[in-house]
Design an enzyme around this catalytic site. Structure first.
Site, PDB file in Angstrom:
ATOM      1  N   ASN A  74       2.540 108.193   5.104  1.00  0.00           N
ATOM      2  CA  ASN A  74       1.932 107.989   3.786  1.00  0.00           C
ATOM      3  C   ASN A  74       0.820 109.009   3.616  1.00  0.00           C
ATOM      4  O   ASN A  74       0.491 109.770   4.535  1.00  0.00           O
ATOM      5  CB  ASN A  74       1.397 106.560   3.653  1.00  0.00           C
ATOM      6  CG  ASN A  74       1.050 106.220   2.211  1.00  0.00           C
ATOM      7  OD1 ASN A  74       1.846 106.456   1.302  1.00  0.00           O
ATOM      8  ND2 ASN A  74      -0.135 105.691   1.982  1.00  0.00           N
ATOM      9  N   LYS A  75       0.239 109.035   2.439  1.00  0.00           N
ATOM     10  CA  LYS A  75      -0.805 110.007   2.124  1.00  0.00           C
ATOM     11  C   LYS A  75      -1.845 110.050   3.235  1.00  0.00           C
ATOM     12  O   LYS A  75      -2.285 109.026   3.727  1.00  0.00           O
ATOM     13  CB  LYS A  75      -1.457 109.641   0.792  1.00  0.00           C
ATOM     14  CG  LYS A  75      -2.562 110.577   0.345  1.00  0.00           C
ATOM     15  CD  LYS A  75      -2.089 112.022   0.251  1.00  0.00           C
ATOM     16  CE  LYS A  75      -0.943 112.195  -0.701  1.00  0.00           C
ATOM     17  NZ  LYS A  75      -0.396 113.574  -0.721  1.00  0.00           N
ATOM     18  N   GLN A  82      -6.013 111.719  -5.905  1.00  0.00           N
ATOM     19  CA  GLN A  82      -5.036 110.893  -6.619  1.00  0.00           C
ATOM     20  C   GLN A  82      -5.572 109.494  -6.897  1.00  0.00           C
ATOM     21  O   GLN A  82      -5.190 108.861  -7.885  1.00  0.00           O
ATOM     22  CB  GLN A  82      -3.728 110.804  -5.830  1.00  0.00           C
ATOM     23  CG  GLN A  82      -2.948 112.105  -5.749  1.00  0.00           C
ATOM     24  CD  GLN A  82      -3.204 112.830  -4.448  1.00  0.00           C
ATOM     25  OE1 GLN A  82      -4.301 112.776  -3.890  1.00  0.00           O
ATOM     26  NE2 GLN A  82      -2.204 113.529  -3.944  1.00  0.00           N
ATOM     27  N   ASP A 137       5.863 107.354   1.928  1.00  0.00           N
ATOM     28  CA  ASP A 137       6.769 108.432   1.536  1.00  0.00           C
ATOM     29  C   ASP A 137       7.999 108.491   2.430  1.00  0.00           C
ATOM     30  O   ASP A 137       9.026 109.026   2.049  1.00  0.00           O
ATOM     31  CB  ASP A 137       6.030 109.766   1.565  1.00  0.00           C
ATOM     32  CG  ASP A 137       5.117 109.922   0.367  1.00  0.00           C
ATOM     33  OD1 ASP A 137       5.518 110.596  -0.591  1.00  0.00           O
ATOM     34  OD2 ASP A 137       4.019 109.337   0.377  1.00  0.00           O
ATOM     35  N   ARG A 147      10.099 118.833  -1.243  1.00  0.00           N
ATOM     36  CA  ARG A 147       9.004 118.214  -0.472  1.00  0.00           C
ATOM     37  C   ARG A 147       9.638 117.517   0.721  1.00  0.00           C
ATOM     38  O   ARG A 147      10.299 116.491   0.562  1.00  0.00           O
ATOM     39  CB  ARG A 147       8.190 117.237  -1.325  1.00  0.00           C
ATOM     40  CG  ARG A 147       7.437 117.906  -2.471  1.00  0.00           C
ATOM     41  CD  ARG A 147       6.309 117.038  -2.982  1.00  0.00           C
ATOM     42  NE  ARG A 147       5.238 116.910  -2.007  1.00  0.00           N
ATOM     43  CZ  ARG A 147       4.243 116.019  -2.097  1.00  0.00           C
ATOM     44  NH1 ARG A 147       4.205 115.187  -3.111  1.00  0.00           N
ATOM     45  NH2 ARG A 147       3.310 115.974  -1.173  1.00  0.00           N
ATOM     46  N   ARG A 166       5.177 113.111  -8.829  1.00  0.00           N
ATOM     47  CA  ARG A 166       4.958 112.801  -7.417  1.00  0.00           C
ATOM     48  C   ARG A 166       5.191 111.313  -7.194  1.00  0.00           C
ATOM     49  O   ARG A 166       5.443 110.577  -8.139  1.00  0.00           O
ATOM     50  CB  ARG A 166       3.533 113.183  -6.999  1.00  0.00           C
ATOM     51  CG  ARG A 166       2.486 112.791  -8.029  1.00  0.00           C
ATOM     52  CD  ARG A 166       1.108 112.676  -7.488  1.00  0.00           C
ATOM     53  NE  ARG A 166       0.953 111.558  -6.554  1.00  0.00           N
ATOM     54  CZ  ARG A 166       0.862 110.294  -6.941  1.00  0.00           C
ATOM     55  NH1 ARG A 166       0.903 109.964  -8.231  1.00  0.00           N
ATOM     56  NH2 ARG A 166       0.754 109.336  -6.046  1.00  0.00           N
ATOM     57  N   GLY A 167       5.082 110.903  -5.931  1.00  0.00           N
ATOM     58  CA  GLY A 167       5.307 109.506  -5.585  1.00  0.00           C
ATOM     59  C   GLY A 167       6.735 109.291  -5.133  1.00  0.00           C
ATOM     60  O   GLY A 167       7.680 109.681  -5.824  1.00  0.00           O
ATOM     61  N   ALA A 168       6.903 108.672  -3.965  1.00  0.00           N
ATOM     62  CA  ALA A 168       8.224 108.589  -3.343  1.00  0.00           C
ATOM     63  C   ALA A 168       9.318 108.046  -4.263  1.00  0.00           C
ATOM     64  O   ALA A 168      10.348 108.708  -4.455  1.00  0.00           O
ATOM     65  CB  ALA A 168       8.130 107.770  -2.057  1.00  0.00           C
TER      66      ALA A 168
END
Length: 383
Positions: A270-271, A219, A260, A105, A71-73
């Site tokens: 973002n999250k 996270q 993201d 995603r 995960r993570g852009a």
């Protein structure tokens, strides 16, 4: 058939600056006698165990992306490029693989960017008369180049971000609040927002890293605390809902988050939970800083309203993370609202830090000018 299995973590050499990265790299390409594979550090298993996940084909990698094993852009962009290379080297349908990967995603623009870049390299090689093997080699070279560039971008973002913090908070001793996870686990290098905090720590200027737990999948608690502990940062974990009390008490000097997707007008996806922090920061006159590579800026998305926000399973909210149905948090049948991201408008963002410099105030013109330098000459296929 997708081949996705866990293997014990190996003593692989860390990428760089061992104090800031996990023992096992977040992602690596490995050539085995039976064929190449993509090896992931399974982030669903952290911090309890460092376990590697081996993907031998694109469906396995897509499943790993959707279930947040990786995960993570920025890292999703690298994963997408390597995934396309995996399809090419193993002789699978490259265009079909591109479709599967690019849409795994929807909010994470880096994923589609990495796929497009690798696909462009593959198509360009074929157009120039290369055979399947040579085109596959060109695709893998493009993935490796993106991986290397992401690590270099991470280092430059840390430098620019630290300089900005020193300007915004004279005197050092920064107390920084961060949300979700933005370190080496999301990047080919040290990360985005957490890389800035790491640079401040090495400079002796990080007094406290406040780590939001980041519900519902934790996270922050599982991953950011894991990285902060390895780096020896002075950190404290808090529930997301406790952030307001920190601001009220004057205990936050700056907020650092990743992204993201950043729309052309500077709106930041973002999250989920980032937007409330931006509102709190504005009310309390605290800088709200977004750290992301220019590949996260999507000029084809005009504004925040145009960003597709991924909606995830309600089970992530109604059940204890990672427990399955055996440990419910809510009555059976409870409906849950579970967007993966929220949108922060540009007027709430103090600055956007990229590898090419800082945009502040955040405007469409400023973003476009900053990104133009990195995108010139990078022709990519549309998906």
């Amino acid at each position: 058939m997708a081949d996705q299995h866990a293997a014990p973590a190996t003593a692989s050499a860390p990428l760089s600056r061992t104090e800031a990265v996990p023992v096992v790299p977040a992602l690596r390409w490995e050539d085995l006698p039976e064929g190449p594979v993509i090896v992931l550090l399974d982030q669903r298993r952290l911090p309890a165990a460092e376990v590697e996940l081996v993907c031998t084909d694109v469906p396995a990698l897509v499943e790993a992306i959707r279930t947040l094993a990786v995960r993570g852009a920025p890292l999703l962009g690298v994963a997408g490029a390597y995934g396309l290379a995996l399809a090419a080297v193993r002789g699978f349908d490259v265009d079909e693989a591109a479709e599967l990967l690019a849409h795994a995603r929807p909010t994470a623009v880096n994923l589609a960017y990495g796929v497009r870049r690798a696909l462009s390299a593959h198509h360009a090689a074929l157009k120039d008369g290369a055979g399947a093997q040579e085109a596959a080699a060109a695709t893998l070279a493009a993935a490796r180049a993106l991986h290397r560039e992401d690590a270099e971008a991470s280092e430059r973002m840390a430098e620019h971000g630290l300089a900005l913090l020193q300007e915004l908070v004279p005197g050092g001793g920064f107390r920084v609040l961060t949300h979700c996870n933005t370190g080496a686990l999301v990047s080919g290098g040290e990360g985005t927002a957490l890389a800035v905090a790491g640079a401040a720590h090495r400079a002796g200027e990080l007094r406290r890293l406040w780590v939001d737990e980041t519900r519902p999948l934790l996270q922050g608690a599982r991953l950011t605390a894991y990285e902060a502990a390895r780096a020896g940062m002075p950190y404290t974990l808090l529930t997301d809902s406790a952030a307001g009390s920190l601001f009220s008490a004057g205990e936050v000097d700056a907020v650092l988050v990743g992204a993201d997707r950043i729309a052309a007008d500077g709106s930041v996806a973002n999250k989920v939970g980032s937007y409330p922090l931006a509102v709190l920061a504005r009310y309390h006159h605290v800088p709200f800083v977004v750290v992301a590579p220019t590949t996260t800026v999507d000029p084809r998305t005009p504004d925040g309203a145009s960003i597709e926000v991924e909606q995830r399973s309600g089970l992530e909210v109604t059940e204890f993370p990672g427990s399955g149905a055996s440990a419910p948090l809510a009555p059976l049948g409870t409906q849950a609202y579970n967007p993966a991201f929220d949108i922060t408008p540009p007027e709430l963002v103090t600055a956007i830090v990229t590898e090419n410099g800082v945009v502040s105030p955040v405007t469409e013109e400023g973003l476009a000018e900053l990104c133009a330098r990195s995108r010139s000459g990078n022709g990519m296929m549309s998906i």
